[in-house]
Structures are given as C-alpha cells and as structure tokens.
Write a protein that holds these residues in place. Structure first.
Motif, PDB file in Angstrom:
ATOM      1  N   MET A   1       0.851  -1.170   0.000  1.00 15.56           N
ATOM      2  CA  MET A   1       0.000   0.000   0.000  1.00 15.56           C
ATOM      3  C   MET A   1       0.894   1.228   0.000  1.00 15.56           C
ATOM      4  O   MET A   1       1.874   1.304   0.702  1.00 15.56           O
ATOM      5  CB  MET A   1      -0.899  -0.040   1.239  1.00 15.56           C
ATOM      6  N   SER A   2       0.539   2.212  -0.781  1.00 10.22           N
ATOM      7  CA  SER A   2       1.327   3.431  -0.893  1.00 10.22           C
ATOM      8  C   SER A   2       0.585   4.569  -0.221  1.00 10.22           C
ATOM      9  O   SER A   2      -0.606   4.741  -0.406  1.00 10.22           O
ATOM     10  CB  SER A   2       1.548   3.757  -2.366  1.00 10.22           C
ATOM     11  N   HIS A   3       1.298   5.328   0.577  1.00 10.78           N
ATOM     12  CA  HIS A   3       0.720   6.477   1.264  1.00 10.78           C
ATOM     13  C   HIS A   3       1.284   7.729   0.635  1.00 10.78           C
ATOM     14  O   HIS A   3       2.417   7.762   0.206  1.00 10.78           O
ATOM     15  CB  HIS A   3       1.077   6.448   2.758  1.00 10.78           C
ATOM     16  N   LEU A   4       0.509   8.782   0.599  1.00 12.65           N
ATOM     17  CA  LEU A   4       0.941  10.014  -0.041  1.00 12.65           C
ATOM     18  C   LEU A   4       0.759  11.163   0.925  1.00 12.65           C
ATOM     19  O   LEU A   4      -0.288  11.322   1.518  1.00 12.65           O
ATOM     20  CB  LEU A   4       0.107  10.263  -1.302  1.00 12.65           C
ATOM     21  N   VAL A   5       1.815  11.938   1.076  1.00  9.71           N
ATOM     22  CA  VAL A   5       1.749  13.160   1.855  1.00  9.71           C
ATOM     23  C   VAL A   5       2.103  14.262   0.893  1.00  9.71           C
ATOM     24  O   VAL A   5       3.070  14.157   0.155  1.00  9.71           O
ATOM     25  CB  VAL A   5       2.755  13.136   3.034  1.00  9.71           C
ATOM     26  N   ARG A   6       1.335  15.338   0.875  1.00  9.27           N
ATOM     27  CA  ARG A   6       1.649  16.387  -0.081  1.00  9.27           C
ATOM     28  C   ARG A   6       1.456  17.762   0.515  1.00  9.27           C
ATOM     29  O   ARG A   6       0.676  17.965   1.415  1.00  9.27           O
ATOM     30  CB  ARG A   6       0.842  16.238  -1.359  1.00  9.27           C
ATOM     31  N   SER A   7       2.202  18.693  -0.053  1.00  8.41           N
ATOM     32  CA  SER A   7       2.085  20.097   0.282  1.00  8.41           C
ATOM     33  C   SER A   7       1.773  20.796  -1.020  1.00  8.41           C
ATOM     34  O   SER A   7       2.481  20.647  -1.986  1.00  8.41           O
ATOM     35  CB  SER A   7       3.404  20.615   0.851  1.00  8.41           C
ATOM     36  N   GLY A   8       0.701  21.540  -1.093  1.00 13.13           N
ATOM     37  CA  GLY A   8       0.308  22.189  -2.327  1.00 13.13           C
ATOM     38  C   GLY A   8      -0.818  21.433  -2.972  1.00 13.13           C
ATOM     39  O   GLY A   8      -1.296  20.431  -2.475  1.00 13.13           O
ATOM     40  N   ALA A   9      -1.229  21.892  -4.136  1.00 13.39           N
ATOM     41  CA  ALA A   9      -2.423  21.363  -4.761  1.00 13.39           C
ATOM     42  C   ALA A   9      -2.149  20.332  -5.836  1.00 13.39           C
ATOM     43  O   ALA A   9      -3.077  19.752  -6.362  1.00 13.39           O
ATOM     44  CB  ALA A   9      -3.233  22.520  -5.353  1.00 13.39           C
ATOM     45  N   TRP A  10      -0.932  20.072  -6.199  1.00 13.84           N
ATOM     46  CA  TRP A  10      -0.682  19.164  -7.310  1.00 13.84           C
ATOM     47  C   TRP A  10       0.041  17.921  -6.837  1.00 13.84           C
ATOM     48  O   TRP A  10       0.722  17.911  -5.840  1.00 13.84           O
ATOM     49  CB  TRP A  10       0.118  19.851  -8.400  1.00 13.84           C
ATOM     50  N   VAL A  11      -0.120  16.885  -7.592  1.00 15.20           N
ATOM     51  CA  VAL A  11       0.627  15.653  -7.364  1.00 15.20           C
ATOM     52  C   VAL A  11       1.244  15.272  -8.691  1.00 15.20           C
ATOM     53  O   VAL A  11       0.555  15.069  -9.668  1.00 15.20           O
ATOM     54  CB  VAL A  11      -0.284  14.504  -6.872  1.00 15.20           C
ATOM     55  N   THR A  82       5.996  10.470  -1.564  1.00 16.87           N
ATOM     56  CA  THR A  82       5.237   9.262  -1.257  1.00 16.87           C
ATOM     57  C   THR A  82       5.949   8.489  -0.160  1.00 16.87           C
ATOM     58  O   THR A  82       7.172   8.595   0.002  1.00 16.87           O
ATOM     59  CB  THR A  82       5.086   8.342  -2.481  1.00 16.87           C
ATOM     60  N   THR A  83       5.192   7.714   0.553  1.00 18.01           N
ATOM     61  CA  THR A  83       5.742   6.866   1.613  1.00 18.01           C
ATOM     62  C   THR A  83       5.279   5.436   1.332  1.00 18.01           C
ATOM     63  O   THR A  83       4.297   4.979   1.903  1.00 18.01           O
ATOM     64  CB  THR A  83       5.283   7.349   3.003  1.00 18.01           C
ATOM     65  N   PRO A  84       5.967   4.725   0.437  1.00 15.46           N
ATOM     66  CA  PRO A  84       5.495   3.427  -0.031  1.00 15.46           C
ATOM     67  C   PRO A  84       5.875   2.216   0.820  1.00 15.46           C
ATOM     68  O   PRO A  84       5.537   1.092   0.471  1.00 15.46           O
ATOM     69  CB  PRO A  84       6.143   3.317  -1.412  1.00 15.46           C
ATOM     70  N   ALA A  85       6.566   2.406   1.929  1.00 17.32           N
ATOM     71  CA  ALA A  85       7.023   1.262   2.720  1.00 17.32           C
ATOM     72  C   ALA A  85       5.846   0.414   3.191  1.00 17.32           C
ATOM     73  O   ALA A  85       4.773   0.928   3.504  1.00 17.32           O
ATOM     74  CB  ALA A  85       7.831   1.747   3.922  1.00 17.32           C
ATOM     75  N   GLU A  86       6.062  -0.883   3.240  1.00 17.63           N
ATOM     76  CA  GLU A  86       5.044  -1.803   3.740  1.00 17.63           C
ATOM     77  C   GLU A  86       5.362  -2.260   5.157  1.00 17.63           C
ATOM     78  O   GLU A  86       4.467  -2.627   5.898  1.00 17.63           O
ATOM     79  CB  GLU A  86       4.898  -2.980   2.788  1.00 17.63           C
TER      80      GLU A  86
END
Length: 141
Positions: A1-11, A82-86
């Motif tokens: 499972m991949s987790h996403l952390v973002r700052s701003g409006a775009w990915v 992204t924080t993809p670690a399992e």
C-alpha cells in the motif's frame, strides 16, 4: 500500500531514476583552500521553473521515496513525497519524514537544502537528497 503526503495542490507522477549510492572514504588530512577559484555562490546557478519528480533510493532493502517539487526563481515552493514502505517501522519513519519535510524546504533556495536527519529518519534524508540531486540536474538552466 502506498501512502501520499503532499504540500500544495498538485501531485506529480514520479519518474523512476535509479540513483547509485557510493561509500565515501574519509580523508583525515586537511586540504588547503584554493582561493584563486572560489566555489560558485548558490545564487549563480539558475534552475528552470517548473515541476520535477525523481525517486530517491536508500538503505539496504532497498527503500525509496518518490519526490516531486516545484521550483520558482530557484526557490522550492511545493513538495510532495510518497511513503510506499510496507514494513510498519519503515512506514512510520517515512511518514514522520514526509510530514516534516515541507516545513524544512518550502521557501528555501534549492542549492542550500542539505538534510542529514529529519524527524529521526536519516535513511529518508539520504533518499530525499538523492532525489533532489536528480531533480537539480534536470532543472539546470
């Protein structure tokens, strides 16, 4: 499972860039400073404005992070990681790093960013710095 952390409006979609890691040999003898050709000032390097992405690899598993950032006038204005670690422990380190990253680099001149350890995560810092080096190479004007 991949987790996403973002700052701003775009990915931005991450570009996979294998970054080789090399060991550095320590040289204990101090070297004289050559003042005849001083190191370039960070403000002398220009980067093209835009959105850039790269993958930073680190550790022995190996682990990685997909980093995307926006550069405007050589300043980082947005960052996504992204924080993809399992593995739960690795994921915890990646998420803590990703949460702290925007506060450390957004608003900073890209050439002065130097992370060694952030939010207790040294490996994540290594991966980020490798991705940043790739982004800087792509963005050079």
């Amino acid at each position: 499972m991949s987790h996403l952390v973002r700052s701003g409006a775009w990915v931005a979609g991450a570009l996979v860039a294998g970054v080789s890691l090399a060991a550095c040999a320590a040289d204990s003898a101090p070297r004289p400073i050559d003042e005849s050709s001083p190191a370039p000032d960070a403000s002398e390097v220009d980067y093209r404005d835009g959105e850039y992405a790269a993958t930073g690899w680190y550790g022995s598993l190996p682990s990685h992070q997909d980093v995307a950032l926006t550069i405007e006038d050589d300043i980082v204005t947005e960052v996504t990681i992204t924080t993809p670690a399992e593995d739960p422990t690795s994921l915890q380190h990646q998420q803590a790093f990703a949460d702290a990253l925007p506060g450390e680099i957004v608003g900073q001149q890209i050439d002065v960013i130097a992370l060694d350890r952030l939010a207790g995560a040294s490996g994540c810092s290594e991966g980020f710095m490798n991705a940043l080096a790739e982004i800087k190479t792509r963005a050079r004007a």
